[in-house]
Scaffold this active site. Structure first.
Site, mmCIF file in Angstrom:
data_model
loop_
_atom_site.group_PDB
_atom_site.id
_atom_site.type_symbol
_atom_site.label_atom_id
_atom_site.label_comp_id
_atom_site.label_asym_id
_atom_site.label_seq_id
_atom_site.Cartn_x
_atom_site.Cartn_y
_atom_site.Cartn_z
ATOM 1 N N LYS A 81 0.848 -1.198 0.000
ATOM 2 C CA LYS A 81 0.000 0.000 0.000
ATOM 3 C C LYS A 81 0.883 1.248 0.000
ATOM 4 O O LYS A 81 1.878 1.307 0.736
ATOM 5 C CB LYS A 81 -0.910 -0.022 1.236
ATOM 6 N N SER A 156 -9.796 2.278 2.689
ATOM 7 C CA SER A 156 -8.894 2.938 1.765
ATOM 8 C C SER A 156 -8.002 1.990 0.959
ATOM 9 O O SER A 156 -7.550 2.345 -0.114
ATOM 10 C CB SER A 156 -8.006 3.897 2.540
ATOM 11 N N SER A 180 -9.962 -0.100 6.891
ATOM 12 C CA SER A 180 -9.352 0.001 5.566
ATOM 13 C C SER A 180 -8.649 -1.255 5.058
ATOM 14 O O SER A 180 -8.250 -1.315 3.897
ATOM 15 C CB SER A 180 -8.362 1.170 5.534
#
Ligand SMILES: [Zn+2]
Lengths: 503, 499
Positions: A81, A156, A180
């Site tokens: 990420k 996210s 997330s």
């Protein structure tokens, strides 16, 4: 599609050690897959072919020389990420404000992955500074859900979940501040784990809300998630909030669970997380999951956690408050975007112009909420009250865990919604994290494991399993047992029912 | 800008009572910064002592420097404070280019030390007890250098350069409770407080306490209230006070400036002011439209500090002899009168004299050098005594040369002058300047014989038993030997010659 991209991380690692396949071939297969489908999925913001292949070559050299593998995941590709820094690789956090910044250091998670021989393919898309549940808040366009390209892959960490469901990577790293990792896992039919707060170092994780942020593993199977958990977890002297204790034995727990015996295990259904507001297909899949767990020998009861209803509002005070402070450093003075730097503007004006131009609407909204909540005269009513709610939620968990071993709920109230559907309605967007937020506020571990497909739209539903702090093994055991039973019942892993993407 | 009107000091005192609040920032002398492992050496090349944490790079995290926490607790203990059994850091949020994170990691309502006191002795021996509100830990900011403007301030500058070497250096902020009832002595009390605090911190060896380098900085809050009033007046905070003398001047000036406004019926603006060394005045800082809201909240990246009682007691055991106790002991050991002790203290010479005694000089000799000769020298150079380019061992060596009869007092002063002039160690100065006492008796006999021959009448008197007449011959001999003879020895030889 190459068969190599369909394999689990455990299978790939095994084949590499047995020299059935080289790590370079594995890396190349995934890089090829990214090249073929990522124009459509938009899971990656940055792909580092050279470094990936070079890391794979190093693993192959170890294998050729007969050296012990650096870890059980040596040679397995991974999507990182874009909120974790990696020296020399651009880190954007999905924001324009970090434009052009190349971090001069590695996050502890990044370092551990590299030392473990994990092959980092690149950096994945995310909602700007991890604020969102859809990746629509990314400055670089939304990622798409491989189950239905018109739908969101969650957020996210939607880039990480989409990369798993699109078979671009067998492993990914996410961060979970309010859900997330788990909500993207839920809506893409993948596994996502939020460890106990402090279980995985935050050093090098660009902070959204420091007291809630927690990095964790994302994978397509519970065992893969456990293998990754043990690689990235553990005490880090560079993170003062890191837990000074060994990583819980989650791999052993996952293997134990896969044998399919949950007898003696007491499981609590959270009363507050069902009923109105839950999509029918989600409820149906959850009810089915409960039956499956009972079938494995678990005793299932209902447990009320009355303060969980206040988790969402408390979260939307605490997280923005911390974010308003954490994001203050993006001011054009030292790195990233700089706007309006001409002799007419003062440093303060350059700061303001840069922040105006560099941050997206949702980030600005949360900075404003947080600034307000911390203001003198409002602090006690907002931030202070929210911290009290946080304590009450922690007490709800403690009380619940006196009578049950783990708690369960749907991971998120609905399946993946359409891109654009909630973009103008922040409250609807925030509800996606309704069930996941309590574990962040309490700092306890929780994970999402695919439960099945919703009847009405054929999209994945996630089962959330929550455990007490540092009791990850229980959670992994339940998830692994459930995964095995469900796969057996439906004739294979759910993820293989994802539609084939057109290359 | 026109100079502000000030009121005559005596009139200020007649009409108002001053209230002071002193905030002292001390840079600790730890090897590394407050929250990272970067070195803290003063004066390094800009931006060479930095890392992701003290630059506030995205993703970086702080880790508390244990030594800094110990220093904070030792300072707290030395100031008779309570040590918090549990305390936290807090973020103080405000935007400024030299602050890497745009928040300062500090302590807010949970300081590590609080409720203390410090006894301050004024020049005439009066002891004032200053109550200490708190001592808390925080990190320093970087430094901005504004280029191209006339004032060196941000206003009017072409561009600014930022140096983050200082960013993250551990600071302890020590805040007094309001100091009331000092009347005309308020400026003196302010100075004496900072001076006493400085001595204490030096004794603790926790800081370089160099006001000229900024390792000890004082902000002076001053307000006035009319005689008989019970509520404090509006205060100003004066920064940029970089010496003990400036502390006194700044307080005094603010009192006269504020009084002038108040007697005209005006009101004092609550603001930050800057002390101007050259004029001895203060000037307004940047005025803010709204009062600053720092939006303090507990620092989530750090865990609370909960020092166990044993740790606190261990640290208490490491406290050195406090300067005030030490003075009492020194007074007894060296048999000083109160006045002599006060002179010693007022000259800032206690440590220097003690070190000189440690290096072998007698207390009387050491005191004579530092309190009279070198103090005058420091005054004429505008330096503090400790800043003179001479060390206690050097003074002790000169003293030893005198005791051994190798130097006269007059020669010794020349040697001291040579050392101050950078000519090297005392022995080198003696060598280079040819200052050794003429101790060669044959050379002295020659000079004596010459002088006796030149003044036969005097010689006869001496021979006739008028010993006092020898003085004239001694003078002549001293002249021939350019003062480098030991007058006592010369006298002995003259008498020997004349019997
Ligand atoms: Zn540093």
């Amino acid at each position: 599609m190459s068969d190599l991209t369909r394999l689990t991380a455990a299978e790939l690692a095994d084949k590499i050690q047995k020299k059935d396949v080289s790590a370079v071939e594995v890396a190349q297969a995934h890089l090829d897959r990214i090249a073929a489908v990522d124009k459509t999925v938009n899971a990656f913001l940055y792909v580092d072919t050279e470094r990936a292949l070079s890391a794979a070559r190093a693993v192959d050299e170890d294998v050729a020389a007969g050296r012990e593998p650096a870890s059980p995941l040596a040679g397995v590709p991974l999507a990182l990420k874009d909120v974790f820094v990696m020296e020399g690789a651009p880190t954007t956090c999905g924001s324009k404000i970090l434009e052009g910044w190349s971090p001069p250091y590695d996050a502890t998670v990044t370092r551990k992955l590299l030392e473990a021989g994990v092959v980092i393919l690149g950096k994945t898309n995310m909602d700007e500074f991890a604020m969102g549940s859809s990746t629509e808040n990314s400055a670089f366009g939304p990622s798409r859900n491989p189950w239905d390209l018109d739908r969101i892959p969650g957020g996210s960490g939607g880039g990480s979940s989409a990369s798993l469901a699109a078979f671009e990577a067998p492993l990914a790293i996410g961060t979970d501040t309010g859900g997330s990792i788990r909500q993207p896992g839920s809506v893409t039919g993948t596994v996502g784990v939020k460890p106990t707060y402090g279980g995985v170092s935050r050093y090098g994780l660009v902070a959204f809300s420091s007291s809630l942020d927690q990095g964790g593993p994302c994978a397509r199977t519970v065992l893969d998630a456990a293998l990754l958990h043990e690689v990235i977890g553990g005490h880090d002297p560079l993170d003062s909030t890191s837990i000074d204790a060994p990583v819980p034995p989650v791999v052993a727990a996952a293997r134990d669970g896969a044998r399919g015996d949950l007898s003696g295990m007491r499981i609590g259904i959270v009363t507050e997380f069902q009923g109105d507001g839950y999509q029918a297909g989600v409820t149906a899949a959850f009810v089915q999951a409960v039956e499956t767990l009972k079938g494995l020998g678990a005793e299932v009861v209902e447990v009320s956690c009355p303060h969980f209803d206040y988790a969402l509002p408390a979260y939307y005070l605490i997280a923005p408050s911390e974010a308003s402070s954490n994001l203050a450093r993006f001011d054009a003075m030292r790195y990233g975007l700089r706007t309006g730097d001409d002799s007419a503007n003062s440093a303060e004006q350059v700061m303001a112009l840069t922040r105006e131009a560099g941050f997206g609407a949702e980030v600005k909204r949360r900075i404003m909420i947080g600034t307000y909540a911390l203001s003198s005269g409002y602090y006690d009513a907002y931030y202070g009250q929210a911290q009290k709610v946080r304590t009450l939620i922690t007490q709800d968990f403690e009380k619940a865990f006196e009578s049950v071993d783990v708690l369960i709920s749907p991971t998120t109230p609905t399946t993946a919604f359409r891109i654009g559907e909630r973009a103008d309605d922040p409250m609807a967007m925030y509800l996606a994290d309704l069930c996941t937020i309590p574990a962040n506020l309490a700092g306890t571990p929780a994970m999402s494991v695919p439960a099945g497909l919703s009847d009405e739209d054929g999209l994945p539903v996630g089962l959330q399993v929550m455990a007490p702090a540092l009791a990850e093994p229980r959670m992994y055991k339940v998830a692994a047992a459930f995964e095995a039973a469900r796969d057996a019942a439906s004739g294979g892993a759910l993820i293989h029912r994802v539609p084939e993407l057109e290359a | 800008m026109t100079a502000a009107t000030v009121l005559d000091y005596d009139e200020v005192i007649e009409r108002f009572d001053p209230v002071l609040g002193l905030e002292v920032h001390v840079e600790l002398n730890t090897h590394t910064k407050m929250f990272c492992g970067c070195p803290t050496t003063f004066g390094a090349e800009p931006n060479t002592q930095v890392c992701p944490t003290c630059l506030g790079l995205p993703g970086s995290l702080p880790v508390v420097n244990r030594v800094a926490v110990e220093s904070a607790m030792r300072i707290g203990l030395a100031l008779n404070c309570e040590i918090a059994p549990w305390c936290r850091f807090a973020r103080k949020n405000y935007f400024y280019p030299d602050m890497p994170k745009n928040f300062q990691t500090s302590q807010y309502d949970e300081p590590i030390a609080f409720n203390g006191s410090l006894d301050v002795t004024l020049e005439d021996g009066t002891v004032v007890t200053v109550a200490i509100e708190r001592a808390h830990m925080e990190e320093d900011t970087g430094k901005s250098l504004h280029v191209g403007g006339a004032t060196g301030r941000i206003h009017g500058a072409d561009h600014s350069l930022l140096d983050y070497n200082r960013a993250g250096v551990p600071l302890i902020e020590i805040v007094t409770k309001p100091i009331e009832g000092m009347g005309e002595r308020a400026p003196e009390v302010a100075r004496a407080y900072v001076s006493t605090l400085r001595d204490l911190l030096r004794a603790l060896d926790v800081s370089d306490v160099r006001m000229d380098q900024g390792s000890l900085r004082c902000d002076a809050n001053v307000s006035l209230m009319s005689k008989g009033a019970t509520e404090f007046g509006t205060r100003t905070e004066t920064k940029n006070v970089n010496s003990l003398r400036s502390v006194e001047r700044a307080v005094r000036y603010e009192m006269t400036r504020q009084a002038a406004i108040l007697v005209e019926g005006g009101s004092i603006l609550q603001e930050t002011r800057h002390f101007q060394e050259a004029t001895g005045t203060t000037s307004a800082g940047r005025r803010k439209e709204t009062s600053e809201d720092y939006r303090y909240f507990p620092e989530p990246d750090l865990v609370p500090i909960a020092p166990p009682a044993e740790w606190v007691e261990q640290l208490r055991a490491t406290l050195p002899e406090m300067p005030s106790e030490r003075r009492k002991r020194i007074q007894a050991d060296w048999q000083l009168t109160d006045l002599e002790l006060r002179d010693l203290v007022n000259a800032g010479a206690v440590d220097l004299v003690a070190a000189t005694v440690d290096a072998g000089a007698s207390p009387a000799e050491a005191r004579a050098w530092w309190v009279s000769y070198l103090s005058q020298e420091a005054n004429s150079r505008g330096l503090e005594l400790a800043a003179l380019p001479i060390t206690p061992p050097q003074v002790a060596r000169v003293s030893a040369l005198v005791a051994e009869g190798k130097l006269t007092n007059k020669l010794a002063r020349e040697v001291i002058d040579g050392v101050l002039a950078g000519e090297g160690e005392p022995d080198e100065v003696v060598e280079k300047r040819g200052l050794a006492v003429v101790s060669d008796d044959s050379a002295l006999y020659a000079a004596i014989d010459e002088a006796l021959a030149a003044q036969p009448d005097v010689a006869d008197k001496i021979r006739g038993g008028k010993v006092a007449a020898a003085g004239a011959i001694v003078g002549a001999v001293m002249k021939t030997t350019k003062g480098q003879a030991d007058a006592k020895r010369v006298r002995e030889l003259i008498l020997e010659r004349c019997t």
